[in-house]
Write a protein that holds these residues in place. Structure first.
Motif, PDB file in Angstrom:
ATOM      1  N   LEU A  36      41.417  37.623  44.550  1.00  0.00           N
ATOM      2  CA  LEU A  36      40.118  38.259  44.788  1.00  0.00           C
ATOM      3  C   LEU A  36      38.977  37.363  44.310  1.00  0.00           C
ATOM      4  O   LEU A  36      37.927  37.284  44.956  1.00  0.00           O
ATOM      5  CB  LEU A  36      40.058  39.620  44.104  1.00  0.00           C
ATOM      6  N   LYS A  37      39.177  36.668  43.195  1.00  0.00           N
ATOM      7  CA  LYS A  37      38.143  35.758  42.700  1.00  0.00           C
ATOM      8  C   LYS A  37      38.010  34.548  43.621  1.00  0.00           C
ATOM      9  O   LYS A  37      36.896  34.136  43.956  1.00  0.00           O
ATOM     10  CB  LYS A  37      38.474  35.299  41.284  1.00  0.00           C
ATOM     11  N   ASP A  38      39.142  33.962  44.032  1.00  0.00           N
ATOM     12  CA  ASP A  38      39.099  32.798  44.911  1.00  0.00           C
ATOM     13  C   ASP A  38      38.425  33.110  46.245  1.00  0.00           C
ATOM     14  O   ASP A  38      37.737  32.257  46.816  1.00  0.00           O
ATOM     15  CB  ASP A  38      40.507  32.266  45.177  1.00  0.00           C
ATOM     16  N   GLU A  39      38.623  34.322  46.745  1.00  0.00           N
ATOM     17  CA  GLU A  39      38.036  34.712  48.029  1.00  0.00           C
ATOM     18  C   GLU A  39      36.608  35.240  47.886  1.00  0.00           C
ATOM     19  O   GLU A  39      35.969  35.554  48.880  1.00  0.00           O
ATOM     20  CB  GLU A  39      38.909  35.780  48.698  1.00  0.00           C
ATOM     21  N   GLY A  40      36.116  35.373  46.653  1.00  0.00           N
ATOM     22  CA  GLY A  40      34.729  35.764  46.422  1.00  0.00           C
ATOM     23  C   GLY A  40      34.474  37.260  46.377  1.00  0.00           C
ATOM     24  O   GLY A  40      33.327  37.687  46.466  1.00  0.00           O
ATOM     25  N   TYR A  41      35.512  38.068  46.211  1.00  0.00           N
ATOM     26  CA  TYR A  41      35.324  39.521  46.172  1.00  0.00           C
ATOM     27  C   TYR A  41      34.963  40.035  44.778  1.00  0.00           C
ATOM     28  O   TYR A  41      34.372  41.097  44.658  1.00  0.00           O
ATOM     29  CB  TYR A  41      36.581  40.236  46.663  1.00  0.00           C
ATOM     30  N   ILE A  42      35.354  39.300  43.736  1.00  0.00           N
ATOM     31  CA  ILE A  42      34.975  39.677  42.375  1.00  0.00           C
ATOM     32  C   ILE A  42      34.340  38.473  41.698  1.00  0.00           C
ATOM     33  O   ILE A  42      34.538  37.325  42.109  1.00  0.00           O
ATOM     34  CB  ILE A  42      36.176  40.198  41.540  1.00  0.00           C
ATOM     35  N   GLU A  43      33.563  38.741  40.651  1.00  0.00           N
ATOM     36  CA  GLU A  43      32.864  37.676  39.925  1.00  0.00           C
ATOM     37  C   GLU A  43      33.842  36.867  39.086  1.00  0.00           C
ATOM     38  O   GLU A  43      33.890  35.646  39.173  1.00  0.00           O
ATOM     39  CB  GLU A  43      31.787  38.307  39.026  1.00  0.00           C
ATOM     40  N   ASP A  44      34.612  37.547  38.245  1.00  0.00           N
ATOM     41  CA  ASP A  44      35.537  36.870  37.345  1.00  0.00           C
ATOM     42  C   ASP A  44      36.531  37.888  36.803  1.00  0.00           C
ATOM     43  O   ASP A  44      36.347  39.102  36.967  1.00  0.00           O
ATOM     44  CB  ASP A  44      34.765  36.228  36.191  1.00  0.00           C
ATOM     45  N   PHE A  45      37.579  37.397  36.160  1.00  0.00           N
ATOM     46  CA  PHE A  45      38.535  38.268  35.498  1.00  0.00           C
ATOM     47  C   PHE A  45      39.061  37.563  34.259  1.00  0.00           C
ATOM     48  O   PHE A  45      39.003  36.333  34.156  1.00  0.00           O
ATOM     49  CB  PHE A  45      39.683  38.665  36.428  1.00  0.00           C
ATOM     50  N   ALA A  46      39.549  38.343  33.319  1.00  0.00           N
ATOM     51  CA  ALA A  46      40.124  37.796  32.089  1.00  0.00           C
ATOM     52  C   ALA A  46      41.309  38.654  31.685  1.00  0.00           C
ATOM     53  O   ALA A  46      41.279  39.881  31.814  1.00  0.00           O
ATOM     54  CB  ALA A  46      39.086  37.787  30.971  1.00  0.00           C
ATOM     55  N   VAL A  47      42.352  37.981  31.196  1.00  0.00           N
ATOM     56  CA  VAL A  47      43.551  38.687  30.757  1.00  0.00           C
ATOM     57  C   VAL A  47      43.631  38.594  29.244  1.00  0.00           C
ATOM     58  O   VAL A  47      43.680  37.494  28.686  1.00  0.00           O
ATOM     59  CB  VAL A  47      44.825  38.076  31.386  1.00  0.00           C
ATOM     60  N   ASN A  48      43.600  39.745  28.584  1.00  0.00           N
ATOM     61  CA  ASN A  48      43.820  39.813  27.147  1.00  0.00           C
ATOM     62  C   ASN A  48      45.276  40.201  26.921  1.00  0.00           C
ATOM     63  O   ASN A  48      46.066  40.192  27.856  1.00  0.00           O
ATOM     64  CB  ASN A  48      42.858  40.819  26.510  1.00  0.00           C
ATOM     65  N   GLU A  49      45.651  40.592  25.718  1.00  0.00           N
ATOM     66  CA  GLU A  49      47.047  40.927  25.430  1.00  0.00           C
ATOM     67  C   GLU A  49      47.606  41.982  26.376  1.00  0.00           C
ATOM     68  O   GLU A  49      48.634  41.801  26.993  1.00  0.00           O
ATOM     69  CB  GLU A  49      47.200  41.404  23.989  1.00  0.00           C
ATOM     70  N   SER A  50      46.926  43.081  26.503  1.00  0.00           N
ATOM     71  CA  SER A  50      47.443  44.166  27.346  1.00  0.00           C
ATOM     72  C   SER A  50      46.409  44.692  28.330  1.00  0.00           C
ATOM     73  O   SER A  50      46.624  45.721  28.957  1.00  0.00           O
ATOM     74  CB  SER A  50      47.930  45.309  26.453  1.00  0.00           C
TER      75      SER A  50
END
Length: 127
Positions: A40-54
């Protein structure tokens, strides 16, 4: 609480957050959900994402106050799996959307799967 279909849960949360015009949402993390968020990020549908522990945090993207994602559809469900070959990957909204597949080479966007000549399970469509 156990979720039977985590992909449907993720798509529903994204849809609901967009309708409520939230800037960010947090969902339980998994490798599959992180792979979908990366597409979704690569295709431009979301700004960014981050993965925390859970937790998987997703920053949503808007254009002129309107969400960029106008529709999400879960295609392959736990009760009815849908598989497609590399030549029969559907075009979403006449090429205006994307399809996401689970292939032998990982989670891929439909166009990339066609380039690599691999098919797989059609997870969802986004436009």
């Amino acid at each position: 609480m156990s979720v039977t279909d985590p992909i449907s849960d993720m798509l529903a949360r994204i849809r609901n957050a967009h309708h409520a015009l939230h800037a960010e949402l947090a969902i339980p993390a998994s490798k599959l959900k992180a792979s979908i968020a990366a597409i979704l990020k690569d295709e431009g549908y979301i700004e960014d994402f981050a993965v925390n522990e859970s937790t998987l945090s997703i920053n949503l993207k808007y254009a002129g106050g309107k969400p960029l994602i106008s529709g999400l559809k879960r295609v392959s469900k736990p009760g009815r799996r849908v598989y497609v070959g590399s030549g029969s990957i559907p075009k979403v909204q006449n090429g205006l959307g994307i399809s996401i597949l689970s292939t032998s080479r990982g989670i891929l966007e439909g166009g990339k799967a066609q380039e690599l000549h691999v098919g797989g399970e059609l997870l969802c469509e986004i436009w």
